[in-house]
Design an enzyme around this catalytic site. Structure first.
Site, PDB file in Angstrom:
ATOM      1  N   ARG A   3       0.938  -1.324  -0.449  1.00  0.00           N
ATOM      2  CA  ARG A   3       0.332  -0.066   0.072  1.00  0.00           C
ATOM      3  C   ARG A   3       1.218   1.093  -0.262  1.00  0.00           C
ATOM      4  NH1 ARG A   3      -2.705  -2.889   4.170  1.00  0.00           N
ATOM      5  NH2 ARG A   3      -4.707  -4.165   3.306  1.00  0.00           N
ATOM      6  N   LYS A  15       2.933  12.237 -11.293  1.00  0.00           N
ATOM      7  CA  LYS A  15       2.023  10.560 -12.267  1.00  0.00           C
ATOM      8  C   LYS A  15       2.433   9.718 -12.712  1.00  0.00           C
ATOM      9  CE  LYS A  15      -1.415  13.992 -15.351  1.00  0.00           C
ATOM     10  NZ  LYS A  15      -1.936  14.371 -16.449  1.00  0.00           N
ATOM     11  N   GLU A  39       8.778  19.325 -24.837  1.00  0.00           N
ATOM     12  CA  GLU A  39       8.035  19.853 -23.577  1.00  0.00           C
ATOM     13  C   GLU A  39       8.483  21.080 -23.243  1.00  0.00           C
ATOM     14  OE1 GLU A  39       5.092  18.228 -23.785  1.00  0.00           O
ATOM     15  OE2 GLU A  39       5.310  15.860 -23.805  1.00  0.00           O
ATOM     16  N   LYS A  96       7.405  23.702 -14.153  1.00  0.00           N
ATOM     17  CA  LYS A  96       6.251  22.464 -14.544  1.00  0.00           C
ATOM     18  C   LYS A  96       5.847  21.581 -12.561  1.00  0.00           C
ATOM     19  CE  LYS A  96       4.325  18.360 -15.563  1.00  0.00           C
ATOM     20  NZ  LYS A  96       4.421  16.989 -15.573  1.00  0.00           N
ATOM     21  N   GLU A 134      -4.926  17.345 -11.582  1.00  0.00           N
ATOM     22  CA  GLU A 134      -5.392  17.888 -13.049  1.00  0.00           C
ATOM     23  C   GLU A 134      -7.239  18.321 -13.199  1.00  0.00           C
ATOM     24  OE1 GLU A 134      -3.190  15.978 -16.310  1.00  0.00           O
ATOM     25  OE2 GLU A 134      -4.769  15.801 -17.553  1.00  0.00           O
ATOM     26  N   ARG A 139      -3.754  22.074 -14.760  1.00  0.00           N
ATOM     27  CA  ARG A 139      -3.150  21.576 -15.687  1.00  0.00           C
ATOM     28  C   ARG A 139      -2.750  20.897 -17.107  1.00  0.00           C
ATOM     29  NH1 ARG A 139       0.321  16.542 -11.064  1.00  0.00           N
ATOM     30  NH2 ARG A 139       1.261  15.632 -12.714  1.00  0.00           N
ATOM     31  N   ASN A 199      -0.832  20.342 -21.497  1.00  0.00           N
ATOM     32  CA  ASN A 199      -1.665  19.896 -23.180  1.00  0.00           C
ATOM     33  C   ASN A 199      -1.744  20.781 -23.656  1.00  0.00           C
ATOM     34  OD1 ASN A 199      -2.995  17.331 -22.226  1.00  0.00           O
ATOM     35  ND2 ASN A 199      -4.231  17.937 -21.007  1.00  0.00           N
ATOM     36  N   HIS A 247      -1.212  19.106 -27.906  1.00  0.00           N
ATOM     37  CA  HIS A 247      -1.346  17.298 -27.135  1.00  0.00           C
ATOM     38  C   HIS A 247      -2.700  17.368 -27.883  1.00  0.00           C
ATOM     39  CE1 HIS A 247       2.511  17.805 -25.072  1.00  0.00           C
ATOM     40  NE2 HIS A 247       1.970  16.688 -24.586  1.00  0.00           N
ATOM     41  N   HIS A 270      -1.159  14.155 -29.788  1.00  0.00           N
ATOM     42  CA  HIS A 270      -1.265  12.559 -30.019  1.00  0.00           C
ATOM     43  C   HIS A 270      -1.512  12.150 -31.099  1.00  0.00           C
ATOM     44  CE1 HIS A 270      -1.966  12.849 -25.404  1.00  0.00           C
ATOM     45  NE2 HIS A 270      -0.424  12.538 -25.806  1.00  0.00           N
ATOM     46  N   HIS A 290       7.385  11.371 -29.879  1.00  0.00           N
ATOM     47  CA  HIS A 290       6.068  12.673 -28.724  1.00  0.00           C
ATOM     48  C   HIS A 290       6.812  13.618 -28.509  1.00  0.00           C
ATOM     49  CE1 HIS A 290       3.230  13.680 -25.895  1.00  0.00           C
ATOM     50  NE2 HIS A 290       4.028  14.006 -25.569  1.00  0.00           N
TER      51      HIS A 290
HETATM   52  N1  LIG Z   1       4.461  10.952 -15.564  1.00  0.00           N
HETATM   53  C1  LIG Z   1       4.053  12.257 -16.210  1.00  0.00           C
HETATM   54  O1  LIG Z   1       3.856  13.231 -15.604  1.00  0.00           O
HETATM   55  C2  LIG Z   1       4.315  11.855 -18.099  1.00  0.00           C
HETATM   56  C3  LIG Z   1       4.881  13.345 -18.785  1.00  0.00           C
HETATM   57  C4  LIG Z   1       4.885  13.306 -19.474  1.00  0.00           C
HETATM   58  C5  LIG Z   1       5.577  11.459 -20.439  1.00  0.00           C
HETATM   59  N2  LIG Z   1       5.600  10.513 -19.315  1.00  0.00           N
HETATM   60  C6  LIG Z   1       5.723   8.947 -20.298  1.00  0.00           C
HETATM   61  O2  LIG Z   1       7.094   9.113 -20.623  1.00  0.00           O
HETATM   62  C7  LIG Z   1       7.398   7.970 -21.683  1.00  0.00           C
HETATM   63  C8  LIG Z   1       8.176   9.341 -22.051  1.00  0.00           C
HETATM   64  O3  LIG Z   1       9.364   8.655 -21.607  1.00  0.00           O
HETATM   65  P1  LIG Z   1      10.694   9.084 -22.185  1.00  0.00           P
HETATM   66  O4  LIG Z   1      10.851   9.423 -23.939  1.00  0.00           O
HETATM   67  O5  LIG Z   1      11.922   9.026 -21.499  1.00  0.00           O
HETATM   68  O6  LIG Z   1      10.881   7.293 -22.564  1.00  0.00           O
HETATM   69  P2  LIG Z   1      11.506   5.932 -22.253  1.00  0.00           P
HETATM   70  O7  LIG Z   1      11.884   6.164 -20.921  1.00  0.00           O
HETATM   71  O8  LIG Z   1      11.381   4.787 -23.063  1.00  0.00           O
HETATM   72  O9  LIG Z   1      13.159   6.856 -22.713  1.00  0.00           O
HETATM   73  C9  LIG Z   1      13.217   6.920 -23.969  1.00  0.00           C
HETATM   74  C10 LIG Z   1      15.133   6.439 -24.576  1.00  0.00           C
HETATM   75  O10 LIG Z   1      15.881   6.531 -24.379  1.00  0.00           O
HETATM   76  C11 LIG Z   1      16.731   5.480 -23.651  1.00  0.00           C
HETATM   77  N3  LIG Z   1      17.087   5.916 -22.173  1.00  0.00           N
HETATM   78  C12 LIG Z   1      17.655   6.510 -21.170  1.00  0.00           C
HETATM   79  N4  LIG Z   1      18.345   6.869 -20.163  1.00  0.00           N
HETATM   80  C13 LIG Z   1      18.840   7.061 -21.633  1.00  0.00           C
HETATM   81  C14 LIG Z   1      20.847   8.461 -21.382  1.00  0.00           C
HETATM   82  N5  LIG Z   1      20.489   8.346 -20.464  1.00  0.00           N
HETATM   83  N6  LIG Z   1      21.069   8.209 -22.103  1.00  0.00           N
HETATM   84  C15 LIG Z   1      20.481   7.422 -23.909  1.00  0.00           C
HETATM   85  N7  LIG Z   1      18.941   6.623 -23.616  1.00  0.00           N
HETATM   86  C16 LIG Z   1      18.772   6.410 -22.756  1.00  0.00           C
HETATM   87  C17 LIG Z   1      15.719   4.441 -22.911  1.00  0.00           C
HETATM   88  O11 LIG Z   1      16.191   3.231 -22.962  1.00  0.00           O
HETATM   89  C18 LIG Z   1      14.158   4.759 -24.225  1.00  0.00           C
HETATM   90  O12 LIG Z   1      15.103   3.433 -25.385  1.00  0.00           O
HETATM   91  C19 LIG Z   1       5.887   7.802 -22.027  1.00  0.00           C
HETATM   92  O13 LIG Z   1       5.694   6.888 -21.521  1.00  0.00           O
HETATM   93  C20 LIG Z   1       5.077   8.712 -21.446  1.00  0.00           C
HETATM   94  O14 LIG Z   1       3.260   8.630 -21.303  1.00  0.00           O
HETATM   95  C21 LIG Z   1       5.059  10.813 -18.251  1.00  0.00           C
HETATM   96 ZN   LIG Z   2       3.628  15.838 -24.097  1.00  0.00          ZN
END
Ligand SMILES: NC(=O)c1ccc[n+]([C@@H]2O[C@H](COP(=O)([O-])OP(=O)(O)OC[C@H]3O[C@@H](n4cnc5c(N)ncnc54)[C@H](O)[C@@H]3O)[C@@H](O)[C@H]2O)c1
Ligand SMILES: [Zn+2]
Length: 354
Positions: free
Chosen positions: A117, A139, A181, A220, A230, A234, A238, A241, A245, A256
């Protein structure tokens, strides 16, 4: 080193974000010293590139490695991680340390919320997107039944350590992804926009100054602090977006952040047609997006991708597309358009852009 404290107005929870060189090497070990039992959670790329350094800094801590990539942001990975946490006999006073991009942060944060939990977690974002966006705000989620982020929870990490050292190994595509972003934040904050414009040459060269990362995190955090769940402000995050998307779904190979830059361009042009806008500002914003993109890439025909905008969660009425569009410095508007109008105008905008 900058320290940003994210305290939600409506909640008692508090999360500290350390931004800058040394956040990982100096600050994280200080926090972890208080936890006798911990598990590191990372992905296969980060393990390959940074595993040795992680062990040098954190010592002999058990590590659970997931395969890299969004396609593994699933219940299988979540439950394998929970199993590893149980096998390591983590208990209520243990912690999980997520070291990776947004995928690792989102799954790890959810696992930490579910295990017994809720146990403490710490996040070390290693992509630009994770530093300026996903690690800030608590999130968490996995994709489920083919729907992105369908199952999740709000769970603030105890602390986040955004250290630019990790960005040295990031491929250009992932840098651009985070920049998308950052430009979006600039469209929501007058002050950030000025800074982005002043540093546009560095950004176009994909060289991201550490102080600008910290400014983005602070922005942020300020939005999340005012609206953690949100329900209002917040949602401004978007911006661009809805179209982003749709473009992302239509061409899975584009990142993205690239789609966010394209979405911001399209939605700025839509705003110009429907709202009273500051034209000079929109022109500056659109050219900044183009510079960071390195030019407008080839896009699929508008007829193919515009219907995907109907799937957006912001649309409240059937057949209507809602966009969060920039209209003036630091100002956005929600614009609701009947689908036929959105599709026709998007097609015209695309014909002019490409
Ligand atoms: N929680 C939130 O508020 C929020 C906001 C925006 C996006 N997201 C989520 O985040 C995800 C996208 O995040 P992301 O773009 O970091 O994707 P990711 O975690 O898939 O990383 C992108 C790529 O970079 C690689 N990588 C990571 N660190 C590295 C480094 N230092 N050097 C080389 N390669 C590296 C990873 O292995 C992966 O192949 C999505 O799932 C999205 O839904 C969440
Ligand atoms: Zn985004």
């Amino acid at each position: 080193m900058r320290t940003i404290v994210l305290k939600e107005e409506a909640q008692s929870s508090k999360s500290t974000i350390f931004c800058g060189e040394g956040a990982f090497e100096k600050e994280l070990p200080r926090f972890l010293a208080g936890y006798p039992q911990k598990l590191i959670f990372t992905d296969s790329n980060v393990e390959r590139l940074w595993g040795a350094r992680i062990r040098e800094v954190l010592g002999d801590v058990p590590v659970f490695v997931m395969p890299a990539g969004e396609e593994h942001k699933t219940e299988e990975t979540l439950f394998s991680l929970l199993k590893a946490m149980a096998e390591q006999q983590l208990h209520r006073t243990s912690c999980l340390v997520m070291i990776g991009g947004g995928v690792v942060g989102d799954i790890g944060g959810l696992a930490a919320a579910l295990y017994m939990r809720g146990i403490a977690c710490f996040q070390v974002p290693t992509t630009l997107l994770a530093q300026v966006d996903s690690s800030v705000g608590g999130k968490t989620a996995i994709d489920f039944l083919g729907i992105k982020n369908l199952v999740g929870a709000f769970n603030q990490p105890e602390a986040v350590f955004a250290d630019p050292c990790f960005l040295s190994t990031l491929p250009p595509r992932e840098v651009r992804c985070g920049l998308g972003e950052m430009v979006k934040h600039g469209a929501l904050s007058e002050e950030l926009f000025e800074t982005l414009l002043a540093r546009r040459n560095e950004l176009a060269a994909l060289d991201v100054p550490a102080d600008l990362i910290a400014d983005n995190i602070a922005f942020k955090a300020s939005v999340v602090a005012q609206d953690a769940k949100e329900s209002g402000l917040r949602k401004s995050l978007n911006l661009g977006h809805t179209t982003a998307h749709a473009l992302e779904l239509a061409q899975k190979t584009r990142s993205h952040g690239e789609c966010v830059l394209l979405g911001t361009i399209f939605e700025a042009e839509l705003a110009r047609r429907h709202e009273k806008c500051d034209d000079g500002y929109l022109h500056e914003l659109v050219s900044l997006c183009k510079e960071v993109l390195g030019g407008i890439p080839a896009l699929p025909p508008a007829k193919e991708w515009t219907p995907l905008a109907l799937l957006d969660k912001k649309n409240t009425e059937r057949g209507t597309v809602v966009v969060t569009a920039p209209v003036a410095r630091g100002t956005y508007r929600l614009i609701a358009l009947p689908f036929a109008e959105y599709a026709r105008e998007a097609e015209e905008i695309q014909a002019r852009l490409c």
